[in-house]
Design an enzyme around this catalytic site. Structure first.
Site, PDB file in Angstrom:
ATOM      1  N   SER A 260      29.195   5.046  40.261  1.00 33.67           N
ATOM      2  CA  SER A 260      28.261   4.074  39.691  1.00 33.67           C
ATOM      3  C   SER A 260      28.491   2.650  40.194  1.00 33.67           C
ATOM      4  CB  SER A 260      28.325   4.099  38.167  1.00 33.67           C
ATOM      5  OG  SER A 260      29.613   3.744  37.704  1.00 33.67           O
TER       6      SER A 260
ATOM      7  N   GLU B 251      36.479   0.327  33.798  1.00 31.85           N
ATOM      8  CA  GLU B 251      37.026   1.574  34.325  1.00 31.85           C
ATOM      9  C   GLU B 251      38.196   2.128  33.513  1.00 31.85           C
ATOM     10  OE1 GLU B 251      35.512   3.192  36.869  1.00 31.85           O
ATOM     11  OE2 GLU B 251      34.059   1.556  36.879  1.00 31.85           O
TER      12      GLU B 251
END
Length: 182
Positions: free
Chosen positions: A11, A84
């Site tokens: 992404s 993340e």
């Protein structure tokens, strides 16, 4: 203080979420892109996990490298850690990455999967991947959209990935079957 390079393989390629000076096609050797992470937040829940990509050891991965100017490097690093590292399934590291268009080697920030983490899925059977991706949904949206966006952005970048295309076709078919059986 110096510029920061960031390697994107999922992404981050289409939704980096940070300002950058340049974006270049890149190759990371020694790791491959794989649906090897159970998603409990972004594309699934703990009760119904989705699957997201991780950089897993072995092979090579084509993606993109973003150059962030030095003045924004620390803020970008913090943003990426928040994005993340929600469940700490990735390990933040710096790896040598080749800029494909110039063969130049740079050091880039990468998030590789922690194989010891409980969310590490490993190499799941194809049908299991189809099942989980078709059903997954989390805070960032539906899991099939994540797969489709990755496939479309890889195609747009001229990166052929027959296995991901096969997976996307199978997920689309599963979604069609589910819709027609309602």
């Amino acid at each position: 203080m110096q510029d920061l390079w960031v390697f994107g393989y999922g992404s981050l390629m289409w939704r980096p979420g940070f300002e950058f000076e340049e974006r270049r096609p890149a190759l990371l050797r020694g790791y491959h892109r794989g649906f090897c992470v159970f998603s409990h937040v972004h594309r699934g829940t703990p009760e119904r996990p989705g699957l997201v990509f991780g950089l897993d050891s072995g092979g090579a991965c084509r993606g993109v490298a973003f150059r962030v100017e030095a003045a924004r490097a620390e803020a970008t690093r913090r943003y990426l850690q928040e994005r993340e590292q929600v469940t700490s399934v990735y390990v933040e590291t710096t790896k040598a990455v080749e800029l494909v268009d110039s063969k130049q080697r740079i050091e880039a920030l990468c998030f590789v999967v922690d194989r010891k983490h409980p969310q590490y899925a490993g190499a799941l059977a194809f049908e299991r991947q189809v099942e989980m991706i078709a059903a997954g949904e989390g805070q960032s949206g539906k899991n099939p959209e994540y797969l489709e966006s990755t496939v479309r952005h890889l195609e747009g970048a001229g990166i052929a990935d027959a296995e991901l295309n096969r997976l996307w076709c199978a997920v689309e078919e599963r979604l069609r079957q589910s819709a027609s059986s309602r």
